[in-house]
Design an enzyme around this catalytic site. Structure first.
Site, PDB file in Angstrom:
ATOM      1  N   GLY A 181     -38.129 -18.919   2.252  1.00  0.00           N
ATOM      2  CA  GLY A 181     -36.920 -18.642   3.003  1.00  0.00           C
ATOM      3  C   GLY A 181     -37.164 -18.489   4.498  1.00  0.00           C
ATOM      4  O   GLY A 181     -36.215 -18.402   5.276  1.00  0.00           O
ATOM      5  N   LYS A 241       0.755  -3.767   8.300  1.00  0.00           N
ATOM      6  CA  LYS A 241       0.034  -3.714   7.039  1.00  0.00           C
ATOM      7  C   LYS A 241      -0.848  -2.476   6.969  1.00  0.00           C
ATOM      8  O   LYS A 241      -1.159  -1.835   7.966  1.00  0.00           O
ATOM      9  CB  LYS A 241      -0.846  -4.946   6.877  1.00  0.00           C
ATOM     10  CG  LYS A 241      -2.107  -4.884   7.722  1.00  0.00           C
ATOM     11  CD  LYS A 241      -3.009  -6.061   7.474  1.00  0.00           C
ATOM     12  CE  LYS A 241      -4.205  -5.930   8.434  1.00  0.00           C
ATOM     13  NZ  LYS A 241      -4.984  -7.153   8.479  1.00  0.00           N
ATOM     14  N   THR A 244      -9.952 -14.498   4.395  1.00  0.00           N
ATOM     15  CA  THR A 244      -9.434 -14.597   3.027  1.00  0.00           C
ATOM     16  C   THR A 244      -7.950 -14.941   3.010  1.00  0.00           C
ATOM     17  O   THR A 244      -7.390 -15.234   1.969  1.00  0.00           O
ATOM     18  CB  THR A 244      -9.606 -13.268   2.278  1.00  0.00           C
ATOM     19  OG1 THR A 244      -8.831 -12.281   2.961  1.00  0.00           O
ATOM     20  CG2 THR A 244     -11.063 -12.842   2.249  1.00  0.00           C
TER      21      THR A 244
END
Lengths: 317, 317, 317, 317, 317, 317
Positions: B39, B193, B225
């Site tokens: 990695g 919200k 999202t």
């Protein structure tokens, strides 16, 4: 009166970390690590650590960059939360093999890691078996290096190797192997490999010394793809070696490495748990020695202001 | 006589980077990036860059920590290879949302990123549309912020929205939305919200202002999202809104976001290519505006010592 | 055994400073501050403070640059006199409004202040209600932010506002106002002002939401010339608002501000003593809440290594 | 237009320094170095060097601490006299053997030297053949390492060694020796010495590989007391070696070393002039190769922004 | 509970160092200092000093650069061995006379020394009688300056000088001499010398004030070659002075100085042991006052967090 | 090709600054300085200064802390606006008299000023006649000191003082006065004052040397309240002095000083315009010499990389 000892750990090696806390007889520090859907990591320290003596355990296991950034963020959170002292505990140091500028215009990334740790707020580093001892000169903060060598040697002392040699898989690792040779009072041989570029595949050329009719203990600081080990095994066998054992401190072991070693004539592979080995249990030749006790002793010594060098006295070989 | 201009880029957004080089009429700097099987990343700069004026492009796309560490290593390699000046070009700034300590014992990671860039050797930063303008105060090196706002506004000017309002999906993004409202000469509404913890899911409570019988332009700095956007869409529809358009600078778009927006009554989602959008071509509502020209102009201005502010004059809204 | 706690203060707010020492039950540290006839300030610490835990209180009251330089000199004297730890206690942070680069070639002076404090020798900062929470990311030393919000909210809870709205004087302060709205369970309206250049005079344009027949609680982080507040009052009244109350943490109140508010339909102005209010006693509408107890609690917590976050638990709204 | 190139040098190696200036075709920078009767050194730069590109040559010859402090003072004088860039040129790096913490509580002095150079004002370092390549990671400024290896190898290529081996005097120098073995296409042997404490005297134990009936090229990075070399010579002869040649980059050669080598069966000792060799002319076996040309080329390349790596291409063995 | 006090010392003044430890009633810290045959110094701290409060004594005696580098290496070793705090105790500060840039392009080496001490890891400095009090502004760490003035004055008070004057050997040392004049309630005269370049030899020109028929106390901060003193003696005698006494804090005394003063009409030379005086015992006019007690008191005060200023109260003249 | 020269200035001495720009033949850099009603200063640089060579002129006139903070903010704005180099030009250095720690627990504020300038982003300092030459050792950036001494001396050379002495108002300023004595080939006398605490009022005690029947040139580096000067005048007159002239570089002159000197027997007071003297025109004895030409020459030399020392050659007395 000393500040209170606290040990936190990241996601890279929870088994070793928990084992270390067990040896110390303390609960791990409470923290929440969240990985958002954009890949960003958030660390929240869930208890007051003002003026405390904090150790953070993180090892260079995969995914290594996630673990590195997670460590930096955790240290940063601890610093601004007013920890008295922060010790980064790296069972396997990040980017340890990138320790020199052997080509033009590359980064000495293990030095960069030292810089990043210090920038994030680490006051000390505790680690084990560096790829080269000069890495101790990279940070501008104190660094203690533990050695797994005595544990590994003791394992082979108990095996009672006698008609044997210690082998280095290449000239660069001869100094590490020599410690085993002296401790076990055995002669040495050195395989002389040629690494071709960055391909991680090696081609063996030569051997210095003679393994004819001897058992062999092949020693390296870490095993990743095992190609050096396998090539060394071939040339050793080709030069008349009998049984071959392999030992390393940091067992990174890719899938390919496990397959290769399983298929090779190596009798046993001995490593430690600086890198988690849970996924390698199917690999029957593997013996894993725990270094949790040694890390716990070192953390305790650092916390109490005792000498860490004394812990290593028995290992100065 | 100025030092020569060189532009390098990492693996995070090769399309935008190549497009920027195209605008500048130069070849990208030659480098080799290797990812080893443990990695670890290695960067080798393949051409002499001594005394040159070097720009390195890397954006906060996934895998974000790999891209961050790759950037730090690349800057470090350039520094020790004796670049005269290194400008980190971050189309989307790393860890930008982590810009304040709204809970105890967390890291302000976007400040940490500024520290890490400076430690690695960056002399300047060039970025676009920060999550909050105060992030400009985090580094101790000069930083230029470009804005995609004019491009996005121009898109909607051409659409000719008239009987419309600009909507902010929450109170925190009201300042960003207000720029659109002023430029388009439209009134504003603000959805109010309530974000619940770190769950990235939101629950809408309220609306300030009135979208009844209006088209709506929903504006945020980034979409991840899309839960805020979807919730805002519901409440806007519930309050009588007609057609809904969404706009953002940084389109991170998780798979879930794409699905949600595809299924929603949103007519069109407009974003830029600060984050690569190749994988979202199937998402038919998506319009991607390129910011390559603006980045090329800014790089050229910085290189030549011209004002970057002048590039933004038309965008000061 | 902890190092001894010492509290020193400069000339900016002796009343609040003395009150804090009273809460802590300790005498203020002895020092002599001399201003020579060339305007130069000399600070002499009159007692041994070696290895002690020292807090220095100074607020951003006028003459603000004298107070800032006095603070830097005092910290420098304490550093070289071998204080173990120096915490700068800034009830109102210096140059807090200069927190972003919203024009080219200006200084983010609140970041510069953080740099200057650190250069002089401060190890920590304790402050109250920053103009923006991102300022927490400016220093490279730990910083604790107290909030006067709970004190202010509690004042209005006791008043029993029910048929009311919370109003933000502009979009930028909507996030601050929203905390009051949630705590008091009231709806919000937002005045949408247009600030013209650096003139400190504003022109109101619009309102988002509806104050018709409601009492109004107008909230901002600080009041200086009160022009925003007065303009907001006009538009609120023009939209049918009933009684109007104003609240802010930092009451800088120029003479003009006092005159304007006295002459306005605002019923009551509530602020704290982060800025000295002795000269405003003639201003009958003014209610001053003391934050000395909260600062004393925070100093004590920092000294003892207790959580400051816990002090704020009740204020996380 | 580049800033002007200036080369200054201290008292450690005027012959090499003058030879380098000769290669560059420039006069050395004028400076006066005074040593007062209390041992204090004063450096006065006698010409304007504002905005110039300055190189300062100083090597680790005896008295080494005088030469180190003289270098630091000279760099400091150049910095405050406004040099544009200062490159410390260290033909032999100071305290190079002190590169690791192989005992508890010692200094990694070669890292400390890097710190001191940077503190004094050096922007770059140019050096030759470091004791270990990891020293490149010690400074936080760019560092170029030249290698004398090709010069040394070329000398032996011309000698036409064929029935020969390359020998390392101990395991630690095996990597350096291996470069010679590969370049000369010869096999290797490794002497396995045991150094006893800090006594600089060694006791040989073993040999890995076989020198029987071969000529031998003994290679090390530096020779100081020559005790390793002499011990290696004994064991090589004891194992049947024929003619023995010795090579090193840095010839520190104490009086004892000269006597020992003169009396030994070594045929020839080859070194460079990184350390002045004028006092060793009586030592007839000594061959000194000049590295002035290589240093001049590297200084010119750094000044012009050309690649130093290219100079080394032919030496990457 | 305080960290333990440890005192280490280098090779520059073992007699004074041992005497200081005696006053403190502690054993000196164990360390081994090795000087290799290449002139390199190695320091090994032979006992655990983790978390301890360490003082290191080293003075600017000859060979001064060896002693300076030895000090830097010792501090570096202590830092990385995790000392809690390191105080450099310099009875005579290194390069103290190099305290200003009175010619172009020279180093202010006493400032450079402060930088080097801090880079090596010193947290504080304790010294005595600086050449100029502004040197206190050079380090960025706290520095305490002791004064030998009271000891020296007391010596002459006991001698009962009455029909006397205090003389400064030049205008630059008039401020130092004036302290003696005030304490002894005597008038002053000032010799007005002209120093010619860096030759350390001086030529006297003039006298300000009148020493006719008076005993004279000639005072300077240090004596090196004594040429100023001898010239001042001549002019004082030429202006009718009777007996002449000389006093200084730092007695560097070259061989030439001893010879000159022995041959001069000066009756007595009084100095301290900040510089070792063992080699000057043959010099019969010399009186050496020990400052060990004062250093021990100061070390104890710093360790305990008591005021060092209080120790000096009686000496503020 | 050099970067372009730009000169900016603050509000402390616009007359001198404009005169300097006139000498250089350039327009002053455009900037807007705003002081808000809370006392906060905002600086906006109104032209692009990327990659330019910028000088900022600010002197220590009243209100001195406003001018200091204004300077720091201006430098900070220039740094983040990407100036290539920033030179702080301080005709009179800030807090210059606070240059030593002559009492416990005070700040060496002139060192702190050096730190603050460097933190804000200054790369160099250019100043005139420091209170002590050691201040040159305070910054860690290059600093050039100009001297007004030659201008002042030349004024008195032209006056043809012959039967005269040069007088220092106290022992501390004897070194400065001595330069005048040598240049004018005159003897010296020294007044021996006793300053009482911080009261800025002095009491004279004594005189060293003899002014009987001589004209006197009284010299100091600066005059503030003139109390030293007036006391010296009294004692000089009391000892038979004839005409008295006073000279200083920095004429701070409080109202009281002007009144005192006007009423005193001093014939003429000569100073420079490092501090603005417009308000003192009514003071008829005052002669103001301009240093604008010298500053312009020095700025030009620094910009062009010429020696500033050469400008001072004629003034090295």
């Amino acid at each position: 009166m000393l500040p209170q000892l606290k040990v936190f750990f990241g996601n890279s090696n929870p088994e070793l970390s928990t084992e270390i806390c067990g040896h110390l007889g303390i609960e791990p520090g409470q923290r929440t690590i969240t990985k958002f859907s954009n890949g960003n990591i958030k660390v929240k320290i869930e208890e007051n650590i003002r003026n405390k003596d904090v150790f953070v355990i993180q090892t260079a296991s995969e995914p290594v960059n996630d673990h590195l950034v997670e460590l930096l963020i955790m240290i940063d959170a601890l610093k601004y939360a007013s920890a008295a002292r922060i010790t980064a505990v790296l069972p396997s140091y990040f980017y340890a093999r990138s320790d020199k500028k052997d080509e033009p215009r590359i980064s000495v990334a293990s030095r960069l890691v030292a810089d990043l740790l210090q920038t994030s707020g680490a006051h000390r580093i505790l680690t084990m078996t560096l790829h080269s001892p000069q890495i101790m000169g990279f940070p501008r903060i104190p660094m203690d290096q533990l050695l797994a060598t005595p544990n590994l040697i003791n394992h082979f002392v108990q095996k009672g190797l006698t008609n044997a040699v210690v082998a280095a898989p290449d000239v660069g690792s001869a100094k590490e192997s020599r410690k085993f040779a002296i401790a076990l009072n055995l002669p040495m041989v050195i395989c002389d490999k040629e690494r071709l570029g960055d391909l991680e595949e090696v081609m063996m050329k030569n051997i210095i010394g003679n393994p004819q009719d001897k058992d062999v203990l092949l020693v390296d600081d870490e095993i990743l793809t095992a190609s050096s080990m396998i090539e060394a095994t071939k040339i050793l066998k080709g030069n008349g070696a009998k049984r071959i054992y392999a030992a390393c401190t940091h067992g990174f072991f890719t899938k390919k490495a496990v397959d290769r070693m399983a298929a090779s004539p190596i009798e046993e592979v001995v490593t430690t748990n600086t890198i988690p080995q849970q996924n390698n249990h199917v690999f029957k030749k593997l013996t894993v020695l725990s270094v949790a006790g040694l890390f716990a002793d070192a953390i305790y010594a650092i916390h109490k202001g005792k000498s860490v060098g004394d812990l290593l006295e028995h290992s100065k070989i």
